[in-house]
Design a protein around this motif. Sequence first.
Motif, PDB file in Angstrom:
ATOM      1  N   GLU A 199     -69.352  42.070  33.277  1.00  0.00           N
ATOM      2  CA  GLU A 199     -69.542  40.626  33.376  1.00  0.00           C
ATOM      3  C   GLU A 199     -70.329  40.108  32.178  1.00  0.00           C
ATOM      4  OE1 GLU A 199     -71.228  39.596  37.147  1.00  0.00           O
ATOM      5  OE2 GLU A 199     -69.650  40.587  38.308  1.00  0.00           O
ATOM      6  N   VAL A 225     -58.456  35.213  29.756  1.00  0.00           N
ATOM      7  CA  VAL A 225     -58.712  35.587  31.156  1.00  0.00           C
ATOM      8  C   VAL A 225     -58.618  34.409  32.122  1.00  0.00           C
ATOM      9  CG1 VAL A 225     -60.189  37.523  30.507  1.00  0.00           C
ATOM     10  CG2 VAL A 225     -61.212  35.273  30.864  1.00  0.00           C
ATOM     11  N   SER A 226     -58.541  33.190  31.602  1.00  0.00           N
ATOM     12  CA  SER A 226     -58.667  32.006  32.467  1.00  0.00           C
ATOM     13  C   SER A 226     -57.509  31.825  33.426  1.00  0.00           C
ATOM     14  CB  SER A 226     -58.815  30.742  31.612  1.00  0.00           C
ATOM     15  OG  SER A 226     -57.682  30.572  30.772  1.00  0.00           O
ATOM     16  N   LEU A 230     -58.744  34.809  36.161  1.00  0.00           N
ATOM     17  CA  LEU A 230     -60.142  35.033  36.529  1.00  0.00           C
ATOM     18  C   LEU A 230     -60.826  33.718  36.882  1.00  0.00           C
ATOM     19  CD1 LEU A 230     -62.118  37.459  36.707  1.00  0.00           C
ATOM     20  CD2 LEU A 230     -62.963  36.789  34.442  1.00  0.00           C
ATOM     21  N   GLU A 231     -61.444  33.678  38.065  1.00  0.00           N
ATOM     22  CA  GLU A 231     -62.157  32.490  38.536  1.00  0.00           C
ATOM     23  C   GLU A 231     -63.637  32.817  38.687  1.00  0.00           C
ATOM     24  OE1 GLU A 231     -60.392  31.081  42.131  1.00  0.00           O
ATOM     25  OE2 GLU A 231     -58.342  31.290  41.368  1.00  0.00           O
ATOM     26  N   HIS A 254     -64.948  35.386  41.218  1.00  0.00           N
ATOM     27  CA  HIS A 254     -64.691  36.809  41.018  1.00  0.00           C
ATOM     28  C   HIS A 254     -65.897  37.544  40.432  1.00  0.00           C
ATOM     29  CE1 HIS A 254     -60.232  35.507  40.807  1.00  0.00           C
ATOM     30  NE2 HIS A 254     -60.475  36.024  41.996  1.00  0.00           N
ATOM     31  N   TYR A 306     -69.923  31.139  33.844  1.00  0.00           N
ATOM     32  CA  TYR A 306     -68.491  31.156  33.557  1.00  0.00           C
ATOM     33  C   TYR A 306     -67.845  29.814  33.886  1.00  0.00           C
ATOM     34  CZ  TYR A 306     -63.589  32.679  33.688  1.00  0.00           C
ATOM     35  OH  TYR A 306     -62.230  32.802  33.477  1.00  0.00           O
ATOM     36  N   GLN A 324     -59.831  40.723  27.775  1.00  0.00           N
ATOM     37  CA  GLN A 324     -58.907  40.812  28.904  1.00  0.00           C
ATOM     38  C   GLN A 324     -59.160  42.062  29.747  1.00  0.00           C
ATOM     39  OE1 GLN A 324     -54.637  40.937  28.046  1.00  0.00           O
ATOM     40  NE2 GLN A 324     -54.350  39.356  29.602  1.00  0.00           N
ATOM     41  N   GLY A 357     -62.090  41.312  31.860  1.00  0.00           N
ATOM     42  CA  GLY A 357     -61.678  40.369  32.904  1.00  0.00           C
ATOM     43  C   GLY A 357     -60.942  41.058  34.040  1.00  0.00           C
ATOM     44  N   ARG A 358     -60.068  42.009  33.710  1.00  0.00           N
ATOM     45  CA  ARG A 358     -59.324  42.739  34.728  1.00  0.00           C
ATOM     46  C   ARG A 358     -60.254  43.622  35.561  1.00  0.00           C
ATOM     47  NH1 ARG A 358     -54.100  44.618  31.043  1.00  0.00           N
ATOM     48  NH2 ARG A 358     -53.026  42.601  31.101  1.00  0.00           N
ATOM     49  N   TYR A 383     -62.016  41.350  37.951  1.00  0.00           N
ATOM     50  CA  TYR A 383     -61.072  40.860  38.955  1.00  0.00           C
ATOM     51  C   TYR A 383     -60.779  41.938  40.006  1.00  0.00           C
ATOM     52  CZ  TYR A 383     -56.893  38.475  40.717  1.00  0.00           C
ATOM     53  OH  TYR A 383     -55.977  37.846  41.523  1.00  0.00           O
ATOM     54  N   TYR A 427     -52.642  39.983  37.717  1.00  0.00           N
ATOM     55  CA  TYR A 427     -52.977  39.227  36.514  1.00  0.00           C
ATOM     56  C   TYR A 427     -51.865  39.382  35.477  1.00  0.00           C
ATOM     57  CZ  TYR A 427     -55.229  43.822  36.561  1.00  0.00           C
ATOM     58  OH  TYR A 427     -55.522  45.144  36.769  1.00  0.00           O
TER      59      TYR A 427
END
Length: 498
Positions: A30, A47-48, A51-52, A55, A65, A116, A119-120, A123, A171
């Motif tokens: 993070e 990532v948008s 990814l929220e 998450h 974020y 990315q 981000g994964r 997520y 994703y």
Amino acid sequence: MALSDSTALKLAPTAGTLTYRTAPHNIEAEQSLLGAILVNNDAFYRVSDFLEPRHFFEPIHQHLYEVAGSLIRLNKIATPVTLKTFVPAETDIGGMTVAQYLARLAAEATTIINAQDYGRTIYDLALRRDLIRIGEDLVNEAFDSPVDSSPRQQIEEAEKRLYEIAETGRYDGGFQRFANALTAAVDMAANAYRRDGGLSGLATGLRDLDARMGGLQASDLIIIAGRPGMAKTSLASNIGYNIAKAYRSEVQADGQMKTIDGGVVGFFSLEMSGEQLATRIIGERTGISSSMIRRGNITEADFEKIRDHAIELQSLPFYIDETGGLSIAQLCARARRLKRQKGLDLLIVDYIQLLSGSSRKSDNRVQEVTEITTSLKALGKELHVPIIALSQLSRQVENRDDKRPQLSDLRESGSIEQDADVVMFLYREEYYLQNKEPRPGTPEHEKWRTEMDLAHGKAEVIIGKQRHGPTGTVSLHFEASITRFSDLAPDAYVPDRM
């Protein structure tokens, strides 16, 4: 840089002590992602789309974020300087001020190339926490279930929540190269070339209907609508039987079964019992009317024929759910379960107006039907199968001289027409004529008899809408006594005589 854990799961005591474990998370991932965004705002767009803020595990990271995303979407710059104004200055983050923490994130940021991947990771860990919450709720509800709650309802609710995670737990969406879509289109054409009949979709077993539609296409919502007495259920069950009868599959290299022809059929019979539907299908296959079978008005030879066909039907991949009063959420959960356990290539719903929305307290039926059709369309795309849904028509059809249905006759909601890929109306002139017989011996009766002879055994499938092909009318032969639809021989056809 250690942050306080905001979530902890209590474990059973071991050797007189209490131990705890935190929910799955990765603070470093993070921090690295937020740092990359602060250094290069382009990292946010990597990532948008999946990814929220929710998450993220740490609440402060959720807030950072969200604020960074809002600034970037407004074409503003998200940096440690611009972000710190949106966080209370007195906030303590691991013993650091807001300004110190943001500067530390930016200073230790990795390259945008890794954004990315981070981000994964974030997520996937969020999905694992969702699974833990569902498991906790499942245990707690099982311990303290209300009097009016059955275990079956709890299972269906848990399945619904699990599949919601499964559907959102990806994703890999967004834009793709057009070349990928072209490859899929060429594959479809190749499959159609190899398949019997040269169809790109599932063959209904009705030649002229297949020629007009190219078979039933995966992910399509196909509406069969008509007034009561038009034999909508019979047409749907005939198509379902033909597809199940043609089923052929082969084992893939990964051990999974792949359908080669025909398919596994799921039939939601909300109006008719499974026994009634089975009796109809047996009658259609044996040529013995279902009414005679129910009354026992059959010979020993008839019974032998019924027995032989019943043995054959037992092996078909044809599954019936006769539960009445289902909600659309329950139907979707059961369809997913069938797909997972037995496979699924075609889903039939008989019929839309007998389904309820997810909220049983809704007083707006139009909104409810809109939810049902939208959910059916989404389900077809999710399971990648065609869905045939039967629908009633409004009574205004009966007020016209020409009682052939049209799109405006669809009952209760324009969303049926809007969401459907194909809308077919079933019309039988013979049904209306037989209820208007004039007094025998009159000229009107002779005219009526001529019209009855012309209409006898004929049915029309009026394709009022089709996204992938032409509209028009397909004529079929219908044997009312055994509720069987089949191809209609052309009027000009005369069989060779011996």
